[in-house]
Design an enzyme around this catalytic site. Structure first.
Site, PDB file in Angstrom:
ATOM      1  N   SER A 150       3.993  -9.094 -15.801  1.00 10.59           N
ATOM      2  CA  SER A 150       4.781  -7.774 -15.821  1.00 10.59           C
ATOM      3  C   SER A 150       4.087  -6.575 -16.512  1.00 10.59           C
ATOM      4  CB  SER A 150       5.990  -7.783 -16.383  1.00 10.59           C
ATOM      5  OG  SER A 150       6.913  -8.384 -15.470  1.00 10.59           O
ATOM      6  N   SER A 188       7.691  -6.458 -13.843  1.00  6.88           N
ATOM      7  CA  SER A 188       8.677  -5.593 -13.895  1.00  6.88           C
ATOM      8  C   SER A 188       8.478  -4.304 -14.953  1.00  6.88           C
ATOM      9  CB  SER A 188       9.659  -6.620 -14.686  1.00  6.88           C
ATOM     10  OG  SER A 188       9.275  -7.172 -15.691  1.00  6.88           O
ATOM     11  N   LYS A 213       9.772  -0.233 -23.060  1.00 13.65           N
ATOM     12  CA  LYS A 213      10.554  -0.770 -21.799  1.00 13.65           C
ATOM     13  C   LYS A 213      12.108  -1.118 -22.382  1.00 13.65           C
ATOM     14  CE  LYS A 213       9.801  -4.878 -18.823  1.00 13.65           C
ATOM     15  NZ  LYS A 213       9.036  -6.020 -18.427  1.00 13.65           N
TER      16      LYS A 213
END
Ligand code: GLN
Length: 477
Positions: free
Chosen positions: A176, A152, A77
């Site tokens: 997330s 996210s 990420k």
């Protein structure tokens, strides 16, 4: 070229020379191009990934010792620092920023022969539940490109589901990792707070954030945890508790005591098909010989407000360092220090991040501190006490990961409250600091994945992973 869905199978075939690490990397790079419309990878590290793969292939050929993760092609990420590579938290404010050091997790993955293939899209500074708040544009759900993948760590889930890499890393401040895992039909684990070092993770809410793995099965989560977890001199909150050999403990058959929240399953916000899946799972768990008991959770309506007061407060402080002076974006026409700050931050941060910085600054301001911030801290204590009391009596707490399945892109983007309420089942684990896993346990009639979440007590990842491994073997047979 075959796409592997399990590290064990891949490593087996690599040792039998049925495939090579280089072939794996090339296949994934091609697929990333083929599935460009998903907008999952922001950048791929082609030359470097192929080179690393070649080194591991040579080790295999020469019979040299191999790291635990040999052959694992993994995406990270865009909030996880990797020396010499850009990292932007999907924000304009970090445009052009290159990491000057690697996060502890990256170093540990590489030391065990994983291959990092690129960085993955996400909500800006990990704030969001849909991956729509990104300077690179939204990531799409591979099951139906009109839908959000969750957030996210949306793209981290998408990349695994679409076969663009074998596993990925996400970060989880309030869901997330688990919520996108649920929306895309994969596995995701948020570890105990302090189980995995946060050194080199761009901070959102420092007392909530954890890095965790996302993958196609429990074994892959477990082996990545084995490598990443453990004490770290660079993060004082990283626990020095010994890291158990999770993978070798997965195959134990045990019966557990499981609590579930009536208030969650009966909550008015829950989608009927998710409620049914939860009820069926409860039934199935009983048939498998586990004790499953409904318990009260009166605090349920306070968890989202407490989470948003505390995380916005922490983020307003964490994000104060992005000021156009030290790194990243700098507003060109600023004339003095004040206008540098104001213009850089107004132009560099997106709408959602600005909303949170302002809420956080408000709840921390002199006149409102007691009414909001300090009260939310007390509520956090009450929630922690209630949760830990339940986890003293029961091995796990079961609850759906999300109240609804994936929804259309654009549906909630202008309704932050609706978006925040979607976090109702995930934020509890972060408020309390306990580990939580999301498992793909069914789908709606429309074919959208449904995730179920299990929480356990702090540092009980072994039990959580072992139980999940057992349960999924049963459900998938
Ligand atoms: N959706 C939650 C939020 O927007 C969780 C985000 C996260 O875990 N990083 O804050």
């Amino acid at each position: 070229m075959e796409i592997y869905r399990s590290l064990k199978n891949l490593q087996h075939d690599l040792l039998l020379k049925k495939t090579t690490c280089q072939q794996q990397v090339e296949t994934y790079l091609q697929r990333i191009k083929d599935f460009k419309s998903l907008n999952a990878f922001i950048e791929t590290f082609d030359t470097e990934a192929i080179h690393t793969a070649g080194l591991i292939d040579a080790k295999i050929k020469n019979g040299e010792p191999l790291g635990k993760l040999f052959g694992l092609v993994i995406g990270i990420k865009d909030v996880i620092c990797y020396k010499g590579h850009s990292v932007t938290a999907a924000s304009k404010i970090l445009e052009g920023y290159v990491s000057v050091f690697s996060s502890t997790v990256v170093e540990r993955l590489l030391a065990e022969d994983a291959i990092i293939i690129g960085r993955l899209n996400c909500d800006e500074f990990a704030m969001g539940s849909t991956n729509e708040h990104s300077v690179y544009g939204p990531t799409k759900n591979p099951i139906d490109e009109r839908l959000v993948p969750g957030g996210s760590s949306g793209a981290s889930a998408v990349a695994v589901k679409a076969g663009l890499c074998l596993a990925s890393l996400g970060s989880d401040t309030g869901g997330s990792i688990r919520q996108p895992a649920a929306f895309c039909g994969i596995y995701g684990l948020k570890p105990t707070y302090g189980r995995v070092s946060r050194h080199g993770l761009i901070a959102y809410g420092s007392s909530f954030d954890q890095i965790g793995p996302m993958a196609n099965n429990v074994y892959d989560l477990a082996i990545i945890m084995e490598v990443m977890a453990g004490k770290d001199d660079y993060d004082a909150t990283a626990s020095s508790n010994e890291v158990p050999p999770y993978t070798s403990l997965l195959d134990q058959e045990k019966k557990y005591a499981i609590a579930y929240y009536k208030d969650a399953v009966e909550h008015p916000s829950i989608h009927p098909e998710i409620r049914n899946t939860a009820l069926q799972l409860i039934q199935r768990l009983k048939e498998l010989g586990h004790e499953v008991v409904p318990v009260d959770f009166k605090e349920i309506d306070y968890i989202v407000p407490a989470y948003y007061v505390l995380t916005t407060a922490e983020s307003s402080s964490n994000l104060s360092r992005f000021d156009g002076v030290r790194y990243g974006y700098h507003a060109k026409n600023a004339q003095d220090l004040d206008s540098t700050y104001t213009m850089t931050r107004s132009q560099g941060f997106g709408k959602e991040v600005q909303r949170r910085i302002m809420s956080g600054t408000f709840v921390l301001s002199a006149g409102y501190y007691d009414a909001y911030y300090s009260k939310a801290q007390k509520v956090r204590q009450l929630i922690a006490r209630a949760t830990l009391d339940t986890l003293k009596k029961y091995d796990f707490i079961l609850c759906p990961t999300t109240p609804t399945p994936a929804f259309p892109i654009g549906e909630q983007v202008d309704d932050p409250i609706a978006m925040y309420l979607g976090d109702i089942f995930t934020v509890q684990a972060n408020l309390v600091g306990v580990p939580a896993i999301s498992l793909p346990c069914g789908q709606t009639q429309q074919g959208l994945p449904i995730g179920m979440q299990f929480m356990s007590n702090k540092f009980e990842e072994t039990k959580l992973l072992t139980f999940s491994h057992q349960l999924m073997a049963n459900l998938n047979n």
